[in-house]
Write an enzyme that holds these catalytic residues in place. Structure first.
Site, PDB file in Angstrom:
ATOM      1  N   ASN A  14      51.896 -36.148 109.402  1.00 10.11           N
ATOM      2  CA  ASN A  14      52.827 -35.083 109.023  1.00 10.11           C
ATOM      3  C   ASN A  14      52.498 -34.463 107.666  1.00 10.11           C
ATOM      4  O   ASN A  14      52.532 -33.239 107.501  1.00 10.11           O
ATOM      5  CB  ASN A  14      54.254 -35.663 109.019  1.00 10.11           C
ATOM      6  CG  ASN A  14      55.248 -34.719 108.413  1.00 10.11           C
ATOM      7  OD1 ASN A  14      55.592 -34.818 107.231  1.00 10.11           O
ATOM      8  ND2 ASN A  14      55.697 -33.756 109.191  1.00 10.11           N
ATOM      9  N   VAL A  15      52.165 -35.298 106.697  1.00 12.37           N
ATOM     10  CA  VAL A  15      51.907 -34.801 105.345  1.00 12.37           C
ATOM     11  C   VAL A  15      50.595 -34.014 105.319  1.00 12.37           C
ATOM     12  O   VAL A  15      50.529 -32.894 104.779  1.00 12.37           O
ATOM     13  CB  VAL A  15      51.895 -35.982 104.346  1.00 12.37           C
ATOM     14  CG1 VAL A  15      51.423 -35.542 102.984  1.00 12.37           C
ATOM     15  CG2 VAL A  15      53.285 -36.609 104.261  1.00 12.37           C
ATOM     16  N   ALA A  16      49.546 -34.566 105.928  1.00 16.76           N
ATOM     17  CA  ALA A  16      48.245 -33.888 105.991  1.00 16.76           C
ATOM     18  C   ALA A  16      48.390 -32.555 106.728  1.00 16.76           C
ATOM     19  O   ALA A  16      47.806 -31.536 106.325  1.00 16.76           O
ATOM     20  CB  ALA A  16      47.235 -34.781 106.698  1.00 16.76           C
ATOM     21  N   TRP A  17      49.190 -32.549 107.776  1.00 20.43           N
ATOM     22  CA  TRP A  17      49.425 -31.341 108.577  1.00 20.43           C
ATOM     23  C   TRP A  17      50.044 -30.220 107.718  1.00 20.43           C
ATOM     24  O   TRP A  17      49.546 -29.086 107.692  1.00 20.43           O
ATOM     25  CB  TRP A  17      50.334 -31.691 109.757  1.00 20.43           C
ATOM     26  CG  TRP A  17      50.948 -30.535 110.464  1.00 20.43           C
ATOM     27  CD1 TRP A  17      50.317 -29.672 111.322  1.00 20.43           C
ATOM     28  CD2 TRP A  17      52.316 -30.102 110.381  1.00 20.43           C
ATOM     29  NE1 TRP A  17      51.210 -28.731 111.775  1.00 20.43           N
ATOM     30  CE2 TRP A  17      52.449 -28.975 111.216  1.00 20.43           C
ATOM     31  CE3 TRP A  17      53.435 -30.565 109.685  1.00 20.43           C
ATOM     32  CZ2 TRP A  17      53.652 -28.293 111.369  1.00 20.43           C
ATOM     33  CZ3 TRP A  17      54.638 -29.891 109.843  1.00 20.43           C
ATOM     34  CH2 TRP A  17      54.739 -28.784 110.670  1.00 20.43           C
TER      35      TRP A  17
ATOM     36  N   LYS B 287      63.594 -47.517  99.374  1.00 18.99           N
ATOM     37  CA  LYS B 287      62.566 -47.465 100.411  1.00 18.99           C
ATOM     38  C   LYS B 287      62.841 -48.571 101.400  1.00 18.99           C
ATOM     39  O   LYS B 287      63.411 -49.609 101.031  1.00 18.99           O
ATOM     40  CB  LYS B 287      61.179 -47.680  99.800  1.00 18.99           C
ATOM     41  CG  LYS B 287      60.071 -47.060 100.619  1.00 18.99           C
ATOM     42  CD  LYS B 287      59.950 -45.585 100.306  1.00 18.99           C
ATOM     43  CE  LYS B 287      58.975 -44.874 101.196  1.00 18.99           C
ATOM     44  NZ  LYS B 287      58.668 -43.535 100.657  1.00 18.99           N
TER      45      LYS B 287
ATOM     46  N   GLY C 168      43.748 -38.335 106.097  1.00 17.23           N
ATOM     47  CA  GLY C 168      44.873 -38.463 107.011  1.00 17.23           C
ATOM     48  C   GLY C 168      44.933 -37.281 107.964  1.00 17.23           C
ATOM     49  O   GLY C 168      44.184 -36.301 107.824  1.00 17.23           O
TER      50      GLY C 168
ATOM     51  N   ASP D 232      58.698 -41.814 106.730  1.00 20.70           N
ATOM     52  CA  ASP D 232      57.536 -42.086 105.878  1.00 20.70           C
ATOM     53  C   ASP D 232      56.391 -42.369 106.860  1.00 20.70           C
ATOM     54  O   ASP D 232      56.485 -41.976 108.035  1.00 20.70           O
ATOM     55  CB  ASP D 232      57.823 -43.272 104.937  1.00 20.70           C
ATOM     56  CG  ASP D 232      56.780 -43.405 103.821  1.00 20.70           C
ATOM     57  OD1 ASP D 232      56.861 -42.665 102.832  1.00 20.70           O
ATOM     58  OD2 ASP D 232      55.871 -44.252 103.936  1.00 20.70           O
TER      59      ASP D 232
HETATM   60  O1  2IT Z   1      57.765 -40.820  99.935  1.00 18.32           O
HETATM   61  C1  2IT Z   1      58.670 -40.001 100.132  1.00 18.32           C
HETATM   62  O2  2IT Z   1      59.120 -39.288  99.235  1.00 18.32           O
HETATM   63  C2  2IT Z   1      59.198 -39.891 101.492  1.00 18.32           C
HETATM   64  N1  2IT Z   1      58.742 -40.584 102.376  1.00 18.32           N
HETATM   65  C3  2IT Z   1      60.339 -38.955 101.792  1.00 18.32           C
HETATM   66  C4  2IT Z   1      61.638 -39.607 101.456  1.00 18.32           C
HETATM   67  C5  2IT Z   1      62.864 -38.815 101.823  1.00 18.32           C
HETATM   68  O3  2IT Z   1      63.949 -39.393 101.620  1.00 18.32           O
HETATM   69  O4  2IT Z   1      62.778 -37.686 102.276  1.00 18.32           O
END
Ligand code: 2IT
Length: 446
Positions: free
Chosen positions: A239-242, A124, A236, A164
């Protein structure tokens, strides 16, 4: 292994790294029993090695803002574990980013990636750069300055960053452009989440949310429940919430809440295509507020200062940030009759919240299982890049379905308790751990 001794040792070595210590404790507590059945792990000191990142790269990022003032931020890449594949994981831009946050995320990523069935290690990265209120030009200059330092440490077979919180397609584009200029190579596989015309994978933008809903579908099916007709509260609006709102709506659920740092939007009639598309506009505006949603769509109401968990719902999906659902929130959800909570954000619930939900016996699943579809589809993007081809959306989606099903199966295999209750936290942690531990054991002391 003795969890308390290990934790005391880590607290001494890494004082104040609360998110990291929280993530490690959760994993150690849930794998303890399974681990102790393997004396070979204990002998090889697998757990002592696994809780420390392979290496941490930190750097200064200096850039010039639109007013001509010089800005300095901190940049990091935590390369956590490469037992089963090259380092892989997102980059987070958020003002609260620090080493503890990125170590927790890199640690979680290691287990999550192991669950995907694909060969990816855990990492990360990120910066305390705050994208809120920044112009497009400032974001570009920051991304370029960040990559100027990072590029030496990444590569398609070394370490593959992605997005992220605070890093989406636009930021990946700016970072890729700078990488390419510095490396003088068109290494598409060095980053994932790329644009569709330059190596990106179809379905990657939707994949975290879509995968989460596929996982929820499996959980519900096993419990004899249905998504169709269920009410869903989402925190949220990024992108994830969407992606989650889009797939939940497609599958017949009613998304009655989305939220932001400013409050919650109560959306009793559920989502439409127009509303879902507007979530992307809200995010792109860089203002980090959700209130305008209720100005544009008058059947929705904005409630200032409240969380998504104050809205009565069947299913709660944290899609924003770590520890965003506390014990008090869990109690409120339970009192309102919520029967399923699936973390789509990483470590979205506090340990006390998880304990309360599990005690109540409702369906609960952790982020490293539920949100693994995002990184899994990044893995599929890497495969397409390596093969110099691109798959049709249907092909990627079918593979994502297969992966989410296999993660669910792994959780059931390792997490079913004698009472029949499926402890998805335990299941996900043990399944991910076993794969990484065996690989480390077979590769010797390195
Ligand atoms: O938390 C996650 O799994 C991501 N932000 C995606 C990480 C990725 O390498 O696609």
């Amino acid at each position: 292994m003795n969890v308390q001794n290990l934790m005391t040792d880590l607290e001494r070595k890494h004082p104040g790294e609360s998110e990291y210590l929280q993530a490690v404790r959760e994993v150690l507590e849930s794998i303890e029993e399974a681990y102790n059945e393997h004396p070979e792990f204990e002998q090889a000191k697998i757990v002592e090695r696994m809780v420390e990142p392979d290496r941490i790269i930190t750097f200064r990022v200096t850039w010039v803002d639109d007013a001509g003032a010089i800005q300095t931020n901190l940049g990091y890449r935590v390369q956590f574990n490469s037992a089963i594949g090259p380092y892989k994981g997102g980059i987070r831009f958020h003002r609260a980013v620090n080493l503890s946050m990125l170590k927790f995320l890199g640690f979680e990523q290691t287990f999550k990636n192991a669950l995907t069935t694909l060969p990816m290690g855990g990492a990360k990265g990120g910066s305390d750069f705050d994208p809120v209120g920044k112009s497009n030009a400032e974001i570009m200059r920051f991304c370029q300055a960040f990559m100027l330092e990072l590029w030496h440490n990444i590569g398609p077979d070394t370490d593959v960053p992605a997005g992220d919180v605070g890093v989406g397609g636009r930021e990946i584009g700016y970072m890729y452009g700078m990488y390419k200029k510095l490396a003088r190579e068109y290494n598409t596989g060095v980053l994932t989440g790329k644009g569709m015309t330059w190596g990106g994978s179809l379905v990657r933008p939707e994949a975290t949310g879509f995968g989460a809903l596929y996982f929820v579908q499996h959980m519900l099916q096993r419990a004899g429940r249905e998504l169709k007709g269920a009410t869903v509260a989402i925190s949220g609006f990024g992108n994830v919430a969407w992606g989650a709102a889009k797939k939940a709506t497609e599958l017949g659920a009613r998304v009655i809440a989305i939220s932001g740092p400013d409050g919650v939007v109560y959306n009793p009639n559920g989502m439409t295509d127009e509303k879902i598309a507007y979530m992307l506009e809200l995010r792109a505006s860089n203002r980090n507020i959700v209130a305008p949603f209720a100005e544009k769509f008058t059947d929705a109401t904005f409630i200032s200062g409240k969380k998504a968990w104050s809205i009565k719902c069947d299913i709660a999906l944290p899609c924003a940030f770590q520890n965003e659902l506390t014990e008090a929130d869990a109690e409120e959800l339970l009192a309102n009759g919520t029967w399923c909570v699936a973390e789509v954000s990483n470590m979205g619930c506090t340990p006390e919240a998880i304990a309360a939900l599990q005690r109540a016996g409702i369906l609960f699943a952790p982020g490293k299982a539920v949100n693994a579809g995002g990184v899994a589809t990044s893995g599929l993007e890497m495969t397409q890049n390596a093969m110099h081809i691109s798959w049709a959306a249907e092909e990627v989606d079918a593979k994502l379905h297969y992966i989410m099903n296999s993660i669910h199966e792994a959780c059931v295999k390792y997490g079913t308790e004698p009472s029949g209750y499926i402890n998805y936290v335990k299941g996900a942690n043990i399944a991910g751990f076993m794969k990484v531990a065996r690989a480390m054991l077979e590769q010797g002391v390195v």
